[in-house]
Design an enzyme around this catalytic site. Sequence first.
Site, PDB file in Angstrom:
ATOM      1  N   ALA A   1      61.686  29.499 107.907  1.00 49.55           N
ATOM      2  CA  ALA A   1      61.285  30.125 109.181  1.00 49.55           C
ATOM      3  C   ALA A   1      62.465  29.992 110.145  1.00 49.55           C
ATOM      4  CB  ALA A   1      60.008  29.509 109.737  1.00 49.55           C
TER       5      ALA A   1
ATOM      6  N   GLN B   1      64.100  11.497 113.421  1.00 47.27           N
ATOM      7  CA  GLN B   1      64.490  11.858 112.047  1.00 47.27           C
ATOM      8  C   GLN B   1      66.009  11.720 111.856  1.00 47.27           C
ATOM      9  OE1 GLN B   1      62.975  15.458 109.796  1.00 47.27           O
ATOM     10  NE2 GLN B   1      64.904  16.308 110.526  1.00 47.27           N
TER      11      GLN B   1
ATOM     12  N   ARG C   1      57.208  26.019 114.596  1.00 48.05           N
ATOM     13  CA  ARG C   1      55.786  25.887 114.945  1.00 48.05           C
ATOM     14  C   ARG C   1      55.440  26.594 116.258  1.00 48.05           C
ATOM     15  NH1 ARG C   1      56.388  20.505 112.279  1.00 48.05           N
ATOM     16  NH2 ARG C   1      54.940  20.543 110.512  1.00 48.05           N
TER      17      ARG C   1
ATOM     18  N   ALA D   1      67.137  30.425 115.843  1.00 46.38           N
ATOM     19  CA  ALA D   1      68.484  30.194 116.379  1.00 46.38           C
ATOM     20  C   ALA D   1      68.869  28.714 116.395  1.00 46.38           C
ATOM     21  CB  ALA D   1      68.592  30.791 117.775  1.00 46.38           C
ATOM     22  N   GLY D   2      67.891  27.815 116.388  1.00 46.73           N
ATOM     23  CA  GLY D   2      68.206  26.384 116.313  1.00 46.73           C
ATOM     24  C   GLY D   2      68.845  26.051 114.974  1.00 46.73           C
ATOM     25  N   HIS D   3      68.230  26.554 113.892  1.00 43.55           N
ATOM     26  CA  HIS D   3      68.817  26.346 112.563  1.00 43.55           C
ATOM     27  C   HIS D   3      70.214  26.988 112.490  1.00 43.55           C
ATOM     28  CE1 HIS D   3      64.342  26.553 111.416  1.00 43.55           C
ATOM     29  NE2 HIS D   3      64.688  25.324 111.075  1.00 43.55           N
TER      30      HIS D   3
ATOM     31  N   SER E   1      61.324  26.062 117.739  1.00 44.13           N
ATOM     32  CA  SER E   1      60.675  25.388 116.619  1.00 44.13           C
ATOM     33  C   SER E   1      59.923  26.426 115.804  1.00 44.13           C
ATOM     34  CB  SER E   1      59.681  24.339 117.143  1.00 44.13           C
ATOM     35  OG  SER E   1      58.788  23.966 116.111  1.00 44.13           O
TER      36      SER E   1
ATOM     37  N   GLN F   1      56.077  15.382 103.223  1.00 40.73           N
ATOM     38  CA  GLN F   1      56.178  14.932 104.610  1.00 40.73           C
ATOM     39  C   GLN F   1      55.038  15.438 105.494  1.00 40.73           C
ATOM     40  OE1 GLN F   1      60.112  16.926 105.018  1.00 40.73           O
ATOM     41  NE2 GLN F   1      59.448  17.434 107.077  1.00 40.73           N
TER      42      GLN F   1
HETATM   43  P1  AMP Z   1      62.998  22.220 110.193  1.00 46.81           P
HETATM   44  O1  AMP Z   1      63.168  23.517 109.469  1.00 46.81           O
HETATM   45  O2  AMP Z   1      62.076  22.306 111.372  1.00 46.81           O
HETATM   46  O3  AMP Z   1      62.736  21.049 109.283  1.00 46.81           O
HETATM   47  O4  AMP Z   1      64.405  21.919 110.860  1.00 46.81           O
HETATM   48  C1  AMP Z   1      65.584  21.898 110.089  1.00 46.81           C
HETATM   49  C2  AMP Z   1      66.690  21.339 110.924  1.00 46.81           C
HETATM   50  O5  AMP Z   1      66.870  22.141 112.086  1.00 46.81           O
HETATM   51  C3  AMP Z   1      66.408  19.917 111.418  1.00 46.81           C
HETATM   52  O6  AMP Z   1      67.596  19.150 111.333  1.00 46.81           O
HETATM   53  C4  AMP Z   1      65.972  20.139 112.838  1.00 46.81           C
HETATM   54  O7  AMP Z   1      66.229  19.037 113.679  1.00 46.81           O
HETATM   55  C5  AMP Z   1      66.840  21.322 113.229  1.00 46.81           C
HETATM   56  N1  AMP Z   1      66.264  22.035 114.356  1.00 46.81           N
HETATM   57  C6  AMP Z   1      64.990  22.485 114.477  1.00 46.81           C
HETATM   58  N2  AMP Z   1      64.810  23.055 115.696  1.00 46.81           N
HETATM   59  C7  AMP Z   1      65.988  22.952 116.351  1.00 46.81           C
HETATM   60  C8  AMP Z   1      66.437  23.348 117.648  1.00 46.81           C
HETATM   61  N3  AMP Z   1      65.633  23.951 118.525  1.00 46.81           N
HETATM   62  N4  AMP Z   1      67.730  23.087 117.976  1.00 46.81           N
HETATM   63  C9  AMP Z   1      68.559  22.460 117.099  1.00 46.81           C
HETATM   64  N5  AMP Z   1      68.200  22.072 115.863  1.00 46.81           N
HETATM   65  C10 AMP Z   1      66.924  22.312 115.496  1.00 46.81           C
END
Ligand code: AMP
Length: 285
Positions: free
Chosen positions: A36, A157, A191, A39-41, A189, A65
């Site tokens: 999913a 984490q 979510r 832009a954070g990823h 996120s 998890q």
């Molecule tokens: P996830 O897919 O939610 O498990 O996130 C994968 C990675 O992306 C993890 O290292 C998260 O901390 C990082 N991540 C998720 N959301 C953000 C965000 N808004 N800004 C920066 N990194 C993020």
Amino acid sequence: MTPAIDIVRTVRDLRIRVTAWRKAHETVALVPTMGAIHAGHLSLVSLAETQSDRIITSLFVNPLQFGPREDFHAYPRNESHDAAVLAAAGSDLLYAPEASEMYPPHFSTKVSVGDLTEDLCGAARPNHFDGVATVVTKLLLQCAPDKAIFGEKDYQQLLVIKRLVRDLNIQVEIIGGPIVREDDGLALSSRNTYLSPTQRAVAPILYQTLRQVARELEQGCGADAAAEAGRFKLEAEGFRVDYVAVREPDTLKPLHGPVQVARVLAAVHLGKTRLIDNVPMPLED
Ligand code: AMP
């Protein structure tokens, strides 16, 4: 048109790619995700690009998890979209194993970090960090990257992973990337898609409240009083608060009186959606 990304689903195929890069003396960075992609990823992929020749992005919704009443089945999945945006962002390889590849029959080994995992999100989500630590250890051993990039969004984490890499002598450098936010401050996120329009309108108050707690700490307010004021504000706005905490940034040890440096962290529920966020104190912007 962006080039299609190379997708592998087995440890064997993954290692064939990585071995070829190593033979060419190329360095490798890993960006673990549950997909999913937002832009954070992608910011982590961009950070990886500055750090290494090759980038592997992993996509695995890790059943280990999630708690029994959590959103494992509902978690958003859209691999073809993810593959396209990751290719465009410069990722070289998408590692998307099936659960049976990651956890073959009779899988029984668990990585448990202890200490750091016992409170905050660990208290509310028993076994969550064991699941994270186990899958991240496997991803690091499978990909054998020089560097692995994780977001500060999941601050606890990030510290858990730094600790496990140190404790188990895994030869990789763990790098934290800054939190990417919407214009109104809500941390991106996967979510966030669960939020109704009304909940989405309220959600940025989480970040605003964390900043308010940090500002109060900067003005000399004690850690306990500032955290309590933050909890009160969030509850008044309709959040169900899991925790608002002022912690030592490297160990997450509780802080009580006035502080010079801290991390302010919170986890809340808006309806069925659990949101987490954190800010440094002193604030950086
Ligand atoms: P996830 O897919 O939610 O498990 O996130 C994968 C990675 O992306 C993890 O290292 C998260 O901390 C990082 N991540 C998720 N959301 C953000 C965000 N808004 N800004 C920066 N990194 C993020």
